[in-house]
Design an enzyme around this catalytic site. Structure first.
Site, PDB file in Angstrom:
ATOM      1  N   TRP A 130       0.848  -1.207   0.000  1.00  0.00           N
ATOM      2  CA  TRP A 130       0.000   0.000   0.000  1.00  0.00           C
ATOM      3  C   TRP A 130       0.877   1.249   0.000  1.00  0.00           C
ATOM      4  O   TRP A 130       0.527   2.260  -0.603  1.00  0.00           O
ATOM      5  CB  TRP A 130      -0.903  -0.009   1.248  1.00  0.00           C
ATOM      6  CG  TRP A 130      -1.761   1.224   1.364  1.00  0.00           C
ATOM      7  CD1 TRP A 130      -3.003   1.425   0.833  1.00  0.00           C
ATOM      8  CD2 TRP A 130      -1.436   2.448   2.052  1.00  0.00           C
ATOM      9  NE1 TRP A 130      -3.467   2.672   1.143  1.00  0.00           N
ATOM     10  CE2 TRP A 130      -2.515   3.324   1.894  1.00  0.00           C
ATOM     11  CE3 TRP A 130      -0.331   2.870   2.784  1.00  0.00           C
ATOM     12  CZ2 TRP A 130      -2.542   4.600   2.443  1.00  0.00           C
ATOM     13  CZ3 TRP A 130      -0.341   4.151   3.328  1.00  0.00           C
ATOM     14  CH2 TRP A 130      -1.435   4.996   3.156  1.00  0.00           C
ATOM     15  N   HIS A 131       2.034   1.161   0.681  1.00  0.00           N
ATOM     16  CA  HIS A 131       2.884   2.348   0.801  1.00  0.00           C
ATOM     17  C   HIS A 131       3.563   2.717  -0.515  1.00  0.00           C
ATOM     18  O   HIS A 131       3.979   3.868  -0.678  1.00  0.00           O
ATOM     19  CB  HIS A 131       3.947   2.129   1.879  1.00  0.00           C
ATOM     20  CG  HIS A 131       3.387   2.247   3.260  1.00  0.00           C
ATOM     21  ND1 HIS A 131       2.790   1.188   3.907  1.00  0.00           N
ATOM     22  CD2 HIS A 131       3.295   3.297   4.099  1.00  0.00           C
ATOM     23  CE1 HIS A 131       2.371   1.597   5.090  1.00  0.00           C
ATOM     24  NE2 HIS A 131       2.661   2.867   5.234  1.00  0.00           N
ATOM     25  N   GLY A 132       3.713   1.780  -1.418  1.00  0.00           N
ATOM     26  CA  GLY A 132       4.347   2.147  -2.674  1.00  0.00           C
ATOM     27  C   GLY A 132       4.583   0.945  -3.559  1.00  0.00           C
ATOM     28  O   GLY A 132       4.658  -0.197  -3.081  1.00  0.00           O
TER      29      GLY A 132
END
Lengths: 501, 294
Positions: free
Chosen positions: A332-334
């Site tokens: 989700w963060h990248g």
């Protein structure tokens, strides 16, 4: 899609444009009521978002309309099979948007790389896709709404204006916290009157947020950047300092943003909840994830971990669910395998903790080690493992992470005299020390009183701090924050780290 | 309405406290600043009695090692150079030096920086309170920040220079120089062309020379060593020499041992000592007229 020039004056909380925007919005907000106020909130939030990139306003509104419509259809529909199809449609649309804009190049590139390594010779030219700012946050927000309506734990919102305002309200639009419909929609159903105490407590949060962001995180940023950009040019001690500083940079950056967002909302009468609660004082990783980015971790728990089965169904299933949740949390963060590695490390920490924690407790009891000493050890232990995981989170690639790690392990390079910018490092260390002392002072349960509450009965959902609630004390606190920002702040207009997610 | 009135009063009180604290803290911190042994704190405090004054950018810092000059010449030296100091900024610093301190007998100016507009104004704003000249340069380079600095004086003390001043509270920074040797990856770099002087910097250099000469100060224009030396250094020296009417002592290719450089444009302590020995040999430290204080 062409990239916009990087020097475009974007409206961030630490930009001049926002300093003009906010008083104008506040004046309009308090001068209006009812639907006019909702319209004002909606239009102002769209202007705020369009300042970044007007083209993505349409994507944002599309997301609003789709989930608004699906929410109503889900509530009206009684046939379970049809309801299931509707929720699948909602999830597919939301994840489809996220998948295309955020992960398309990542997965297509990774697949091409895999086929090449298998000798199939498939090549892939990355599409020029610009990531719409805040998409990870608003997609999770709208997705949780339709899931709640599907579960019938939330009523569908039938007012498109109110629903859109919930989705786009500017304080939380671009980098969270992920405020769920169940919290926000009821607050949009009535007007909030101006309240002096709320304004002061909101400003207190905003001031502490600016100290974290502008004075601490932005001062640390160049010191970390240079160490991760050229790890070969720094000795072990210098790299170690870089990793520790990054742990506080990302914490201050994101908790600072959250604090500003929560404070802004509080001034206008809204309660966003809490997003960070002194995470580096955690004594375990399950505790860490109840203190770090709480709106995301609770989202992952409620909409991923528990639906997967949570800790029901045996040890192996629990391990699988923990790992899946943390791997997806990392992703989700990248769109990078280093984020996946970061998630995997945290998943592994949680799994190992489940097995080791009971043994540790037995050893502590057998050796009669005082609780204080045991807790201090655990806090330090958890902090260092968290820092280890941050190396993968911050590194541009696995090769870069490996360079940093091997550089740290070179024990011959521990000469303090070879470290550049010692004055700036000392300044950052001093500020971090003050931050830790400040948070430690509010850590003891007796001190965690509801200093931000406007009445003794109010449920406080923001971190307490050691000042008494009087407006005079808050005034002194805010003034001190302003002085700290003036003397230590970095005014280079750095982005908030979480904007990229 | 009651809340709005309370908020108004509270806001006025907040602004008053912020401004009063800003003035009080900045006054206190400024007093600390001028007590430092950092070069610009000493310069603006006044009372420096150096016989040799050095001005330039980072090449001025690392080419003219003050302890070595003092050993070699028995003259008291003061190096007012700093990284990224353009000639226009050097002019302001020099004029402030001459206003507050005894004029030197000899000024050595490392002229590389006539090619660049330096960014040092944002750091030197810390001393703008003591120097209208620096204040004007800062206003010109950073107009918005200058306005903010007038509203909140603490902003002017938010700089790397303030940290340097704290670091050098008890000891001089005049022994600041590179000690490391050039890393292997830089040792085979091909020569490049150096940027040519800008008219505004050349004009500033000429004004500096005129100001120094009017006070009886001898001026030496020097090009410190590079490795490798840029291919157009002779042209560079000629332009500066023609504009200033003074010879430029071109040492750009005089030091070749990579062990005497920290990188391609900066000498280290060994390199600086080698350069200073050459300068002494060439008579740069000698006075054409009998120095009045000998």
């Amino acid at each position: 899609m062409p990239r916009r020039p990087s020097n475009h004056p974007r409206m961030r909380f630490n930009s001049l444009a926002f300093l003009v925007f906010l008083p104008l919005f506040a004046a309009g907000y308090w001068a209006t009521a009812g639907r006019v106020r909702l319209w004002l909130m909606l239009v102002a939030s769209i202007v705020f978002y369009a300042w970044w990139d007007w083209r993505f306003v349409f994507l944002l509104l599309f997301s609003c309309i789709v989930d608004y419509s699906l929410g109503i259809l889900l509530e009206n529909e009684q046939d379970d099979a049809k309801r299931k199809r509707l929720i699948i449609l909602s999830i597919a649309v939301n994840l489809g948007l996220l998948g295309f804009f955020k992960y398309f190049n990542f997965f297509a590139g990774s697949a091409a790389q895999l086929t090449r390594s298998l000798g199939l010779g498939v090549s892939y030219d990355a599409l020029k896709i610009v990531l719409p700012v805040g998409i990870s946050f608003y997609v999770f927000k709208t997705m949780s709404y339709t899931i709640d309506v599907y579960r019938r734990t939330e009523k569908a919102e039938r007012d498109l204006l109110r629903f859109s305002t919930f989705v786009v309200f500017f304080p939380e639009l671009v980098a969270g916290p992920i405020v769920r419909a169940s919290r926000m929609l009821p607050q949009l159903r009535h007007d909030h009157r101006f309240n002096f105490e709320r304004m002061v407590s909101g400003l207190t949060l905003i001031a502490s947020g600016y100290v974290r962001k502008v004075a601490i995180a932005d001062s640390i940023a160049p010191l970390v950047d240079i160490r991760f950009a050229h790890p070969e040019a720094h000795n072990a001690l210098s790299l170690l300092i870089g990793v520790y500083l990054y742990a506080f940079q990302i914490y201050c950056d994101f908790s600072g943003y959250s604090s500003i967002a929560i404070g802004l909302a509080r001034i206008f009468g809204f309660d966003f909840g809490i997003n960070f609660d002194r995470p580096y004082f955690s004594r375990g990783f399950s505790e860490f994830w109840t203190r770090w980015h709480i709106s995301l971790s609770s989202w992952l728990r409620d909409y991923l971990y528990i639906p997967l089965g949570g800790n029901r169904g045996g040890t192996l299933r629990t391990i699988r669910n923990l790992m899946l949740t943390m791997l997806l949390g990392g992703l989700w963060h990248g769109a990078s395998w280093t984020f996946v590695a970061w998630g995997a490390l945290h998943g592994a920490y949680l799994v190992v903790q489940r097995f080791i924690a009971p043994i540790y407790q037995r050893v502590i009891r057998a050796l009669r080690i005082p609780a204080f000493a045991s807790n201090a050890f655990l806090v330090l232990f958890v902090f260092h493992l968290t820092c280890f995981a941050w190396i993968f989170f911050r590194a541009s690639s696995f090769a870069n992470a490996w360079q940093v790690l091997t550089g740290i392990l070179d024990v011959h390079g521990m000469h303090i005299a070879d470290i550049d910018n010692r004055g700036r490092i000392l300044k950052c260390v001093a500020m971090v020390a003050v931050l830790i002392a400040f948070e430690a002072a509010t850590f003891l349960p007796k001190r965690r009183k509801a200093v931000l509450a406007t009445s003794p009965d109010e449920k406080v959902t923001v971190s307490a701090h050691p000042l008494e609630a009087s407006p005079a004390m808050r005034l002194a606190f805010i003034a001190a924050c302003v002085w700290v920002v003036l003397i230590f702040g970095s005014f280079s207009g750095n982005n908030f780290i979480y904007f990229q997610f | 309405m009651k809340d709005a009135r309370r908020a108004s009063i509270w806001f006025i009180a907040l602004i008053a406290v912020i401004v009063a604290g800003d003035r009080l803290l900045s006054w206190t911190l400024s007093r600390v600043l001028v007590r430092s042994q950092f070069r610009y704190s000493r310069l603006y405090r006044g009372g420096i009695d150096a016989q040799v004054l050095i001005l330039g950018d980072s090449r001025g810092v690392h080419s003219f090692y003050v302890p070595a000059i003092e050993e070699l010449t028995r003259l008291r030296a003061f190096n007012a150079s700093y990284n990224s100091m353009s000639m226009r900024i050097a002019e302001a610093v020099l004029m402030d030096y001459l206003d507050r301190n005894r004029a030197p007998q000899l000024a050595i100016i490392e002229v590389t920086s006539v090619a660049f507009e330096g960014e040092l104004t944002s750091e030197l704003r810390t001393y703008a309170e003591f120097s209208p000249r620096l204040s004007v340069l800062y206003d010109e380079a950073h107009p918005s920040a200058a306005i903010a600095g007038r509203a909140f004086h603490l902003l002017n003390l938010n700089s790397g220079f303030y940290l340097e001043a704290l670091h050098y509270m008890r000891r001089s920074d005049q022994d600041w120089i590179n000690h490391s040797a050039m890393p292997p990856e830089l040792r085979n770099v091909a020569p490049a062309q150096w940027q040519l002087p800008t008219p505004s910097n050349l004009a500033a250099l000429n004004r500096m020379i005129a100001a120094l000469r009017s006070r009886g100060v001898e001026v030496r224009l020097v090009l410190a060593p590079y490795r490798p030396a840029p291919s157009n250094m002779a042209d560079f020296a000629q332009i500066v020499g023609r504009s200033s009417g003074l010879p430029v002592w071109n040492y750009s290719g005089a030091v070749t041992d990579p062990e005497e450089f920290a990188d391609t444009v900066h000498l280290n302590e060994h390199g600086s000592r080698a350069l200073l020995a050459m300068m002494k040999r060439d008579g740069l430290f000698g006075m054409t007229e009998h120095p009045p204080r000998f």
